[in-house]
Motif scaffolding. Sequence first.
Motif, mmCIF file in Angstrom:
data_model
loop_
_atom_site.group_PDB
_atom_site.id
_atom_site.type_symbol
_atom_site.label_atom_id
_atom_site.label_comp_id
_atom_site.label_asym_id
_atom_site.label_seq_id
_atom_site.Cartn_x
_atom_site.Cartn_y
_atom_site.Cartn_z
ATOM 1 N N PRO A 1 20.714 3.457 -12.680
ATOM 2 C CA PRO A 1 19.666 4.052 -11.856
ATOM 3 C C PRO A 1 18.848 5.118 -12.581
ATOM 4 C CG PRO A 1 21.687 3.838 -10.604
ATOM 5 C CD PRO A 1 22.039 3.581 -12.042
ATOM 6 N N ARG A 2 19.516 5.953 -13.371
ATOM 7 C CA ARG A 2 18.781 7.023 -14.031
ATOM 8 C C ARG A 2 17.766 6.477 -15.037
ATOM 9 N NH1 ARG A 2 19.834 12.276 -13.390
ATOM 10 N NH2 ARG A 2 21.618 12.869 -12.082
ATOM 11 N N THR A 3 18.164 5.516 -15.838
ATOM 12 C CA THR A 3 17.227 4.967 -16.821
ATOM 13 C C THR A 3 16.127 4.161 -16.150
ATOM 14 O OG1 THR A 3 19.029 4.850 -18.425
ATOM 15 C CG2 THR A 3 17.034 3.612 -18.938
ATOM 16 N N THR A 4 16.497 3.354 -15.156
ATOM 17 C CA THR A 4 15.489 2.575 -14.425
ATOM 18 C C THR A 4 14.472 3.499 -13.767
ATOM 19 O OG1 THR A 4 17.053 0.775 -14.003
ATOM 20 C CG2 THR A 4 15.134 0.916 -12.553
ATOM 21 N N ASN A 5 14.946 4.576 -13.165
ATOM 22 C CA ASN A 5 14.019 5.487 -12.500
ATOM 23 C C ASN A 5 13.170 6.270 -13.492
ATOM 24 O OD1 ASN A 5 14.766 4.665 -9.953
ATOM 25 N ND2 ASN A 5 16.300 6.281 -9.687
ATOM 26 N N ASN A 6 13.690 6.562 -14.677
ATOM 27 C CA ASN A 6 12.848 7.162 -15.718
ATOM 28 C C ASN A 6 11.686 6.236 -16.067
ATOM 29 O OD1 ASN A 6 14.403 9.461 -15.939
ATOM 30 N ND2 ASN A 6 15.558 8.757 -17.717
ATOM 31 N N GLY B 1 0.789 -1.226 0.000
ATOM 32 C CA GLY B 1 0.000 0.000 0.000
ATOM 33 C C GLY B 1 0.818 1.271 0.000
ATOM 34 N N VAL B 2 2.002 1.233 -0.619
ATOM 35 C CA VAL B 2 2.853 2.425 -0.682
ATOM 36 C C VAL B 2 2.193 3.473 -1.568
ATOM 37 C CG1 VAL B 2 5.087 3.312 -1.470
ATOM 38 C CG2 VAL B 2 4.967 1.137 -0.216
ATOM 39 N N GLU B 3 2.173 4.722 -1.067
ATOM 40 C CA GLU B 3 1.527 5.828 -1.789
ATOM 41 C C GLU B 3 2.517 6.891 -2.254
ATOM 42 O OE1 GLU B 3 -2.555 6.641 0.339
ATOM 43 O OE2 GLU B 3 -1.004 6.191 1.831
ATOM 44 N N LYS B 4 3.692 6.945 -1.618
ATOM 45 C CA LYS B 4 4.740 7.880 -2.016
ATOM 46 C C LYS B 4 6.036 7.105 -2.190
ATOM 47 C CE LYS B 4 3.304 12.373 -0.195
ATOM 48 N NZ LYS B 4 3.764 13.546 0.597
ATOM 49 N N PHE B 5 6.819 7.501 -3.203
ATOM 50 C CA PHE B 5 7.999 6.724 -3.566
ATOM 51 C C PHE B 5 9.244 7.593 -3.560
ATOM 52 C CE2 PHE B 5 4.560 4.187 -5.015
ATOM 53 C CZ PHE B 5 5.009 2.875 -5.035
ATOM 54 N N ALA B 6 10.283 7.099 -2.892
ATOM 55 C CA ALA B 6 11.612 7.700 -2.962
ATOM 56 C C ALA B 6 12.482 6.801 -3.823
ATOM 57 C CB ALA B 6 12.213 7.845 -1.567
ATOM 58 N N LEU B 7 12.911 7.312 -4.961
ATOM 59 C CA LEU B 7 13.757 6.559 -5.883
ATOM 60 C C LEU B 7 15.187 7.026 -5.682
ATOM 61 C CD1 LEU B 7 11.550 6.774 -9.146
ATOM 62 C CD2 LEU B 7 11.319 5.240 -7.168
ATOM 63 N N LEU B 8 15.966 6.237 -4.948
ATOM 64 C CA LEU B 8 17.332 6.623 -4.584
ATOM 65 C C LEU B 8 18.326 5.787 -5.378
ATOM 66 C CD1 LEU B 8 17.009 6.817 -0.685
ATOM 67 C CD2 LEU B 8 16.439 8.555 -2.398
ATOM 68 N N GLY B 9 19.228 6.461 -6.075
ATOM 69 C CA GLY B 9 20.165 5.724 -6.911
ATOM 70 C C GLY B 9 21.550 6.330 -6.950
ATOM 71 N N THR B 10 22.509 5.511 -7.336
ATOM 72 C CA THR B 10 23.856 5.992 -7.636
ATOM 73 C C THR B 10 23.807 6.709 -8.986
ATOM 74 O OG1 THR B 10 24.804 4.150 -6.400
ATOM 75 C CG2 THR B 10 26.258 5.281 -7.944
ATOM 76 N N THR C 1 18.361 1.903 -6.086
ATOM 77 C CA THR C 1 19.318 1.473 -7.106
ATOM 78 C C THR C 1 20.711 1.973 -6.725
ATOM 79 O OG1 THR C 1 18.616 3.385 -8.421
ATOM 80 C CG2 THR C 1 17.699 1.259 -9.027
ATOM 81 N N ILE C 2 20.961 2.034 -5.414
ATOM 82 C CA ILE C 2 22.281 2.394 -4.887
ATOM 83 C C ILE C 2 23.209 1.202 -5.097
ATOM 84 C CG2 ILE C 2 23.573 3.066 -2.829
ATOM 85 C CD1 ILE C 2 20.798 4.108 -1.742
ATOM 86 N N ASN C 3 24.378 1.464 -5.640
ATOM 87 C CA ASN C 3 25.324 0.396 -5.949
ATOM 88 C C ASN C 3 26.590 0.483 -5.119
ATOM 89 O OD1 ASN C 3 25.314 -1.525 -8.737
ATOM 90 N ND2 ASN C 3 23.601 -0.127 -8.484
ATOM 91 N N GLY C 4 27.213 -0.681 -4.930
ATOM 92 C CA GLY C 4 28.528 -0.743 -4.318
ATOM 93 C C GLY C 4 28.519 -0.451 -2.830
#
Length: 426
Positions: free
Chosen positions: A174-179, A160-169, A229-232
Amino acid sequence: MKFFSSTAAAALIASTLPAFAQEASCPIKVGVLHSLSGTMAISETTLKDTMEMLVDIQNDKGGLLGCELEAVVVDPASDWPLFAEKARELLTVQEVDIIFGSWTSVSRKSALPVLEELNGLMFYPVQYEGEESSKNVFYTGAAPNQQAIPATDYFLEELGVEKFALLGTDYVYPRTTNNILEAYLQDKGIAEEDIFVNYTPFGHSDWSKIVADVVALGVDGKKVGVISTINGDANIGFYKELAAAGISADDIPVVAFSVGEEELSGLDTTNLVGHLAAWNYFQSADTEANEAWVASWKERMGEERVTNDPMEAHYIGFNMWVNAVTDAGTTDVDAVRTAMYGQEFPNLTGGTAVMLPNHHLSKPVLIGEITEDGQFDIISETDPVPGDAWTDFLPESAVLKSDWAELGCGMYNTETSTCVQIKSNY
């Protein structure tokens, strides 16, 4: 560990294979292109170890085409341009027959022009952003529709998540996945202002402000979830800051796409219990094949060493390559590529992985909860999902398809019935 000599192996295999099957120079060289130093060593060193183990196992079976296999290991050192240089070294100086390697998309894209120029072949074992289909790469990790989209659906439908934080390296994956995910979430009715996107450099360590921003998203009482999508090794600081802020999975669940058993082995997971990861494999998968694989790995590497998803991707890809070489009767790249289409091999979670004409696998999607011992409790598993090179959720990609077997094209426009391009400049 016992090895067959080339002569003995040749005598054994020659009794079952036709004469043309001896078209290989001994030893058959397997290039291993994984970072053993730098920020990505936390993830990639295990994949080097995996490839050496797979090569040894195959040699114990008698080798391939009458030859022993030899692992040729290089260290691109988490230096993205160095992946191109090391790929060229493997293909021209070491004269390897195949490459298994890379983790980040920026490192894969660095190697792509070299692979295509020299007609080398690489198996890439890590989840990635899609939007690519090279003639010279087989993608054995997850495309977005085999990880990111199902994980997002789980957040929407089960939590039931209503707000999303897309955190990436801050790099291409990460940029394409989050797009893709931003477009998908808005298509699902999530308002643009309810999607927070943030990127940090490789090795980022100060997470206090970002975690505070994520917490602030929920001041209106809406359920917040983090898609990571944080890496490493930046993951170490991120999860430590979550714990320091007293955030539990019940408060703000995190689903990670680049955190598996190997990354968790270096963390205190006490405060991470219940957070999630989405992969196509977990060490905790309850199958006979996986039990045998884990036991073999621990016997070789030590009881404390764990298995993970990219390892399974190399396990599947390597065995498919062995079978394709056997079918083709040669290590020649063009012949092996053709023999790869339709290759099947049992995956470690049950069922069978299938290589598709778009150079992606059909595999199940698993979601796991982190447990106190650094493993995952598998809470969701799908039927096998065919990997999609081009997402349906970006208009410019929705009209594209990849079919190297019949169309000979990785970027075919279905509206104009034309091949947009053969070589990669994505």
